[in-house]
Design a protein around this motif. Structure first.
Motif, PDB file in Angstrom:
ATOM      1  N   LYS A  29      36.755  30.309  55.793  1.00 27.45           N
ATOM      2  CA  LYS A  29      38.199  30.504  55.679  1.00 27.45           C
ATOM      3  C   LYS A  29      38.633  30.485  54.216  1.00 27.45           C
ATOM      4  O   LYS A  29      39.426  31.323  53.780  1.00 27.45           O
ATOM      5  N   ILE A  30      38.095  29.544  53.442  1.00 28.42           N
ATOM      6  CA  ILE A  30      38.428  29.455  52.025  1.00 28.42           C
ATOM      7  C   ILE A  30      37.947  30.704  51.298  1.00 28.42           C
ATOM      8  O   ILE A  30      38.662  31.283  50.472  1.00 28.42           O
ATOM      9  N   GLY A  36      40.870  37.499  49.289  1.00 24.82           N
ATOM     10  CA  GLY A  36      42.148  38.183  49.400  1.00 24.82           C
ATOM     11  C   GLY A  36      43.001  38.032  48.153  1.00 24.82           C
ATOM     12  O   GLY A  36      43.656  38.972  47.717  1.00 24.82           O
ATOM     13  N   LEU A  37      42.978  36.851  47.556  1.00 28.97           N
ATOM     14  CA  LEU A  37      43.738  36.633  46.332  1.00 28.97           C
ATOM     15  C   LEU A  37      43.128  37.405  45.168  1.00 28.97           C
ATOM     16  O   LEU A  37      43.831  37.905  44.298  1.00 28.97           O
ATOM     17  N   ARG A  38      41.807  37.497  45.155  1.00 26.80           N
ATOM     18  CA  ARG A  38      41.110  38.183  44.084  1.00 26.80           C
ATOM     19  C   ARG A  38      41.147  39.699  44.261  1.00 26.80           C
ATOM     20  O   ARG A  38      41.068  40.450  43.307  1.00 26.80           O
ATOM     21  N   GLY A  39      41.310  40.147  45.508  1.00 28.03           N
ATOM     22  CA  GLY A  39      41.245  41.566  45.829  1.00 28.03           C
ATOM     23  C   GLY A  39      42.452  42.339  45.349  1.00 28.03           C
ATOM     24  O   GLY A  39      43.402  41.790  44.792  1.00 28.03           O
ATOM     25  N   GLU A  40      42.395  43.627  45.601  1.00 32.72           N
ATOM     26  CA  GLU A  40      43.473  44.511  45.186  1.00 32.72           C
ATOM     27  C   GLU A  40      44.626  44.418  46.171  1.00 32.72           C
ATOM     28  O   GLU A  40      44.427  44.257  47.366  1.00 32.72           O
TER      29      GLU A  40
END
Length: 61
Positions: A29-30, A36-40
């Motif tokens: 989950k982490i 997701g935060l790092r992604g575009e």
């Protein structure tokens, strides 16, 4: 609010889906959140330098 009764078949299908749903560990989950935060951000145009594809804005009038 109107309540609909579900047929026994619909209940069985829902129970099977619930039982076979993927269970993610805390570490997974982490990792998913960090990815997701790092992604575009899909609402912004892609960075042309990263993908090698030219981005051409299109207006829909």
């Amino acid at each position: 609010m109107r309540r609909t009764t579900k047929s026994p078949g619909e209940k069985i299908v829902k129970d099977i889906k619930r039982a076979t749903r993927k269970q993610y560990s805390n570490e997974e989950k982490i990792r998913i959140v960090l990815d997701g935060l790092r992604g575009e951000d899909m609402t912004q145009p892609p960075d042309p330098g990263r993908s090698g594809v030219e981005f051409v804005p299109v207006s829909f009038c």
